[in-house]
Design a protein around this motif. Structure first.
Motif, mmCIF file in Angstrom:
data_model
loop_
_atom_site.group_PDB
_atom_site.id
_atom_site.type_symbol
_atom_site.label_atom_id
_atom_site.label_comp_id
_atom_site.label_asym_id
_atom_site.label_seq_id
_atom_site.Cartn_x
_atom_site.Cartn_y
_atom_site.Cartn_z
ATOM 1 N N GLY A 51 0.829 -1.194 0.000
ATOM 2 C CA GLY A 51 0.000 0.000 0.000
ATOM 3 C C GLY A 51 0.866 1.247 0.000
ATOM 4 O O GLY A 51 1.927 1.272 0.609
ATOM 5 N N ASP A 52 0.397 2.280 -0.696
ATOM 6 C CA ASP A 52 1.121 3.540 -0.727
ATOM 7 C C ASP A 52 0.157 4.656 -1.084
ATOM 8 O O ASP A 52 -0.833 4.449 -1.776
ATOM 9 C CB ASP A 52 2.255 3.478 -1.743
ATOM 10 C CG ASP A 52 3.331 4.517 -1.474
ATOM 11 O OD1 ASP A 52 3.248 5.231 -0.446
ATOM 12 O OD2 ASP A 52 4.254 4.624 -2.283
ATOM 13 N N GLU A 53 0.482 5.837 -0.606
ATOM 14 C CA GLU A 53 -0.346 6.991 -0.935
ATOM 15 C C GLU A 53 0.382 7.891 -1.909
ATOM 16 O O GLU A 53 1.606 7.895 -1.993
ATOM 17 C CB GLU A 53 -0.754 7.773 0.316
ATOM 18 C CG GLU A 53 0.374 8.340 1.125
ATOM 19 C CD GLU A 53 0.806 7.420 2.237
ATOM 20 O OE1 GLU A 53 1.784 7.765 2.903
ATOM 21 O OE2 GLU A 53 0.227 6.354 2.435
ATOM 22 N N MET A 54 -0.414 8.629 -2.671
ATOM 23 C CA MET A 54 0.156 9.570 -3.634
ATOM 24 C C MET A 54 -0.708 10.814 -3.663
ATOM 25 O O MET A 54 -1.924 10.755 -3.487
ATOM 26 C CB MET A 54 0.228 8.947 -5.020
ATOM 27 C CG MET A 54 -1.107 8.606 -5.607
ATOM 28 S SD MET A 54 -0.922 7.859 -7.216
ATOM 29 C CE MET A 54 -2.588 7.324 -7.490
ATOM 30 N N GLY A 55 -0.076 11.955 -3.852
ATOM 31 C CA GLY A 55 -0.794 13.213 -4.003
ATOM 32 C C GLY A 55 -1.168 13.399 -5.453
ATOM 33 O O GLY A 55 -0.346 13.210 -6.350
ATOM 34 N N LEU A 56 -2.407 13.753 -5.701
ATOM 35 C CA LEU A 56 -2.880 13.973 -7.062
ATOM 36 C C LEU A 56 -3.253 15.447 -7.204
ATOM 37 O O LEU A 56 -4.239 15.899 -6.627
ATOM 38 C CB LEU A 56 -4.068 13.064 -7.369
ATOM 39 C CG LEU A 56 -4.600 13.103 -8.786
ATOM 40 C CD1 LEU A 56 -3.517 12.670 -9.775
ATOM 41 C CD2 LEU A 56 -5.800 12.202 -8.919
ATOM 42 N N PHE A 57 -2.423 16.200 -7.920
ATOM 43 C CA PHE A 57 -2.678 17.620 -8.183
ATOM 44 C C PHE A 57 -3.571 17.685 -9.416
ATOM 45 O O PHE A 57 -3.091 17.752 -10.537
ATOM 46 C CB PHE A 57 -1.360 18.366 -8.397
ATOM 47 C CG PHE A 57 -0.502 18.406 -7.180
ATOM 48 C CD1 PHE A 57 -0.654 19.418 -6.248
ATOM 49 C CD2 PHE A 57 0.449 17.428 -6.944
ATOM 50 C CE1 PHE A 57 0.130 19.468 -5.104
ATOM 51 C CE2 PHE A 57 1.234 17.463 -5.814
ATOM 52 C CZ PHE A 57 1.076 18.490 -4.892
ATOM 53 N N TRP A 58 -4.860 17.686 -9.211
ATOM 54 C CA TRP A 58 -5.796 17.494 -10.303
ATOM 55 C C TRP A 58 -6.052 18.742 -11.131
ATOM 56 O O TRP A 58 -6.649 18.668 -12.199
ATOM 57 C CB TRP A 58 -7.105 16.900 -9.796
ATOM 58 C CG TRP A 58 -7.858 17.738 -8.805
ATOM 59 C CD1 TRP A 58 -7.558 17.920 -7.498
ATOM 60 C CD2 TRP A 58 -9.024 18.468 -9.059
ATOM 61 N NE1 TRP A 58 -8.470 18.729 -6.910
ATOM 62 C CE2 TRP A 58 -9.408 19.088 -7.854
ATOM 63 C CE3 TRP A 58 -9.820 18.682 -10.173
ATOM 64 C CZ2 TRP A 58 -10.512 19.898 -7.744
ATOM 65 C CZ3 TRP A 58 -10.931 19.473 -10.059
ATOM 66 C CH2 TRP A 58 -11.259 20.076 -8.851
ATOM 67 N N ARG A 59 -5.597 19.906 -10.706
ATOM 68 C CA ARG A 59 -5.750 21.123 -11.503
ATOM 69 C C ARG A 59 -4.412 21.723 -11.935
ATOM 70 O O ARG A 59 -4.369 22.823 -12.448
ATOM 71 C CB ARG A 59 -6.516 22.180 -10.716
ATOM 72 C CG ARG A 59 -7.974 21.878 -10.585
ATOM 73 C CD ARG A 59 -8.686 23.045 -9.998
ATOM 74 N NE ARG A 59 -10.107 22.827 -10.016
ATOM 75 C CZ ARG A 59 -10.981 23.661 -9.509
ATOM 76 N NH1 ARG A 59 -10.571 24.748 -8.914
ATOM 77 N NH2 ARG A 59 -12.253 23.391 -9.568
ATOM 78 N N LEU A 60 -3.344 21.001 -11.739
ATOM 79 C CA LEU A 60 -2.021 21.509 -12.059
ATOM 80 C C LEU A 60 -1.743 21.335 -13.548
ATOM 81 O O LEU A 60 -1.909 20.243 -14.103
ATOM 82 C CB LEU A 60 -0.972 20.761 -11.233
ATOM 83 C CG LEU A 60 0.451 21.264 -11.314
ATOM 84 C CD1 LEU A 60 0.548 22.688 -10.772
ATOM 85 C CD2 LEU A 60 1.370 20.357 -10.519
ATOM 86 N N HIS A 61 -1.336 22.417 -14.188
ATOM 87 C CA HIS A 61 -0.982 22.349 -15.607
ATOM 88 C C HIS A 61 0.374 21.679 -15.766
ATOM 89 O O HIS A 61 1.219 21.754 -14.870
ATOM 90 C CB HIS A 61 -0.929 23.760 -16.220
ATOM 91 C CG HIS A 61 -2.255 24.421 -16.315
ATOM 92 N ND1 HIS A 61 -3.196 24.035 -17.214
ATOM 93 C CD2 HIS A 61 -2.790 25.436 -15.607
ATOM 94 C CE1 HIS A 61 -4.268 24.788 -17.066
ATOM 95 N NE2 HIS A 61 -4.051 25.653 -16.086
#
Length: 180
Positions: A51-61
């Motif tokens: 298991g691992d977590e990740m940050g998702l920058f969903w509005r980053l160009h």
């Protein structure tokens, strides 16, 4: 490795004293895909998870793109709006429900979240916390109890992953950090 000539008795044929040469045994092993190798201990990939977590920058160009030569492309200030996704899967493909950590208590676009196979948590900066990690592991433990399975669960060694975990069906193992 040189194979000694051996004497084989074959009941089903008329051969009484059959002697196999090294060439015969080698060709037989090659035809039947038999190789010489080390015998390893037991392993059960159906009970090994990561298991691992990740940050998702969903509005980053994107910071790279195709453009006309000698032209400058600007998108404005980088939008750092993000959410964190905790992903867990078995060594041979089984996926556990996703855990998503966002900033909003009740995001508008998640009004049908019960239909999705995910757990949603909220925290002011949308990062993984020890409390959320414990809730996720307890949910995984409940799944394993209902399936009567005992698993090993590998996670990275970070501050939001407490190390004093006592779960009935999940043994948490921490990956070594390259910085320690």
């Amino acid at each position: 490795m040189k194979i000694k000539e051996s004497s084989l008795f074959i009941q089903s044929s008329s051969l009484v004293d059959f002697k196999a040469s090294n060439g015969y045994l080698g060709r037989f092993a090659n035809r039947k895909s038999i190789v010489f190798g080390t015998v390893h201990g037991e392993s059960d990939p159906s009970n090994i998870f990561n298991g691992d977590e990740m940050g998702l920058f969903w509005r980053l160009h994107p910071n790279k793109t195709y453009k006309a030569k000698e032209k400058l492309v600007r998108f404005g200030k980088a939008n750092k709006e993000r959410f964190t996704v905790f992903v867990a899967a078995r060594m041979i493909g089984e996926k556990l429900p996703l855990a998503i950590i966002g900033k909003s208590d009740k995001p508008r676009n998640f009004n049908s979240i019960e239909r999705l196979n995910i757990s949603y948590f909220f925290y002011s900066n949308a990062w993984m916390t020890s409390e959320v990690f414990l809730k996720v592991l307890n949910d995984i433990n409940k799944i394993m109890v209902s399936q009567k399975r005992f698993i090993f669960f590998f996670v990275d060694n970070c501050s939001s992953h407490p190390d004093n975990l006592k779960l009935s069906n999940v043994t948490v193992l921490f990956l070594a950090s390259k910085y320690h």
